[in-house]
Design a protein around this motif. Structure first.
Motif: not given
Length: 344
Positions: A49, A66, A69, A305, A308
């Motif tokens: 993150i 977000l 995701v 994540t 992404n």
């Protein structure tokens, strides 16, 4: 008068009886404790993150991204919950991606859509259960190796999905299904698909950790013969596990229909690899006997994540696959080291 023979001075003392083993000792995981392992995964997720926030702060930290995701993680996450049970029992399911594809295209045919929301959901779940039933019967009662049986299902389901669609995309016209994917359907900013994933996760955790079914799953994965001698119907348990995996695939197929608004024979591509990888890095033992739903969910979030971040930074998919492969290898090496340490 004859004296009674005295015991020899050098006779070894009779050893004390060993205490009976704890009945729950077979459930104790070796190596890292689950809380330590999960904290490690949370640390990895926090680092990712931070990387996303540094490299693409406006795009990555946006609420819409977000939400995306979490939504993408939800579909593969539901599949991973079912895969966690199968791997914990010492099995494997290579057909989950193909089952998702078959369920999604069968549920989006014109004939099925005539029955509306209920028809699409029912068809997706029934197709998933049917494929899981075939896998379970072949493995549990047919004596086939899980790798071979599910590989055959992978090929068959992909072929049938292609035949149904004739290579075309089947668009969904049922508004009640499509409406679940729009922002107006979000509950407190949370997409409905994420709530479904959360519900499946909670049910999966309770099933694995708080029920006889979960204890039997771990016992079969730890030592199938010992489980059989203890009175567990190993074949029936394995059948139930593949039914559970098929059910999760059916639910995931419906979620994918909501997200994409269509059914395609290419749906669920490589889901089997992502689900297995997420379960392994989450702490589920590939040889069976140990499984963790929380760890698997964290593994899904880590991989989603990564995907992404790579997409936002326009990095090649080949580099992304290399990064995933490196994480899988590292997770397996850690498992082996911790297992050896626990057995020492």
């Amino acid at each position: 008068m004859t004296q009674p023979a005295s015991p020899a001075k050098h006779d070894a003392p009779i050893p004390a009886a060993k205490p009976a083993p704890d009945k729950g000792s077979w459930q104790r995981p070796l190596g890292l404790r689950p809380d330590v392992r999960n904290l490690s995964l949370l640390g990895v997720l926090a680092v990712l993150i931070a990387v996303g926030g540094i490299t693409k702060p406006d795009e990555f930290l946006a609420t819409s991204n977000l939400q995306l995701v979490l939504t993408q993680a939800s579909i593969i996450g539901v599949v991973t919950v079912g895969m966690t049970f199968v791997i914990t029992s010492g099995g494997i399911d290579l057909s989950v991606g193909a089952i998702v594809a078959l369920a999604s295209v069968w549920a989006t045919t014109l004939a099925t859509q005539e029955y509306g929301f209920a028809g699409i959901l029912f068809t997706a779940v029934i197709v998933g259960l049917g494929c899981g039933l075939v896998n379970g019967l072949l493995i549990a009662y047919g004596g086939m190796v899980p790798f071979i049986a599910t590989l055959a299902m992978l090929a068959s389901a992909r072929g049938l999905a292609l035949q149904i669609t004739d290579g075309k995309t089947q668009m969904v016209t049922v508004n009640s299904v499509l409406d679940l994917g729009i922002k107006d359907a979000y509950i407190l900013g949370i997409p409905p698909l994420v709530l479904v994933f959360a519900a499946v996760t909670v049910v999966g955790w309770l099933l694995l950790n708080r029920t006889t079914f979960g204890r039997r799953t771990v016992a079969v994965g730890g030592n199938a013969e010992a489980a059989r001698l203890a009175g567990i119907d190993v074949r029936r348990q394995r059948l139930y596990l593949y039914l559970l995996s098929g059910l999760c695939c059916g639910i995931a197929a419906f979620m994918l229909i909501v997200l994409a608004g269509s059914g395609q024979n290419t749906n669920g591509n490589l889901y089997e690899l992502d689900a297995i990888a997420a379960a392994i890095i989450g702490g589920t033992l590939l040889s069976g006997g140990r499984g963790t739903i929380v760890g698997s969910v964290l593994g899904v979030l880590v991989f989603t994540t990564i995907t992404n971040i790579f997409a936002l930074n326009n990095l090649e998919s080949a580099v992304q696959q290399i990064a995933k492969g490196a994480i899988i290898v590292a997770a397996v090496l850690v498992q082996h080291r911790t297992l050896r340490g626990g057995e020492a």
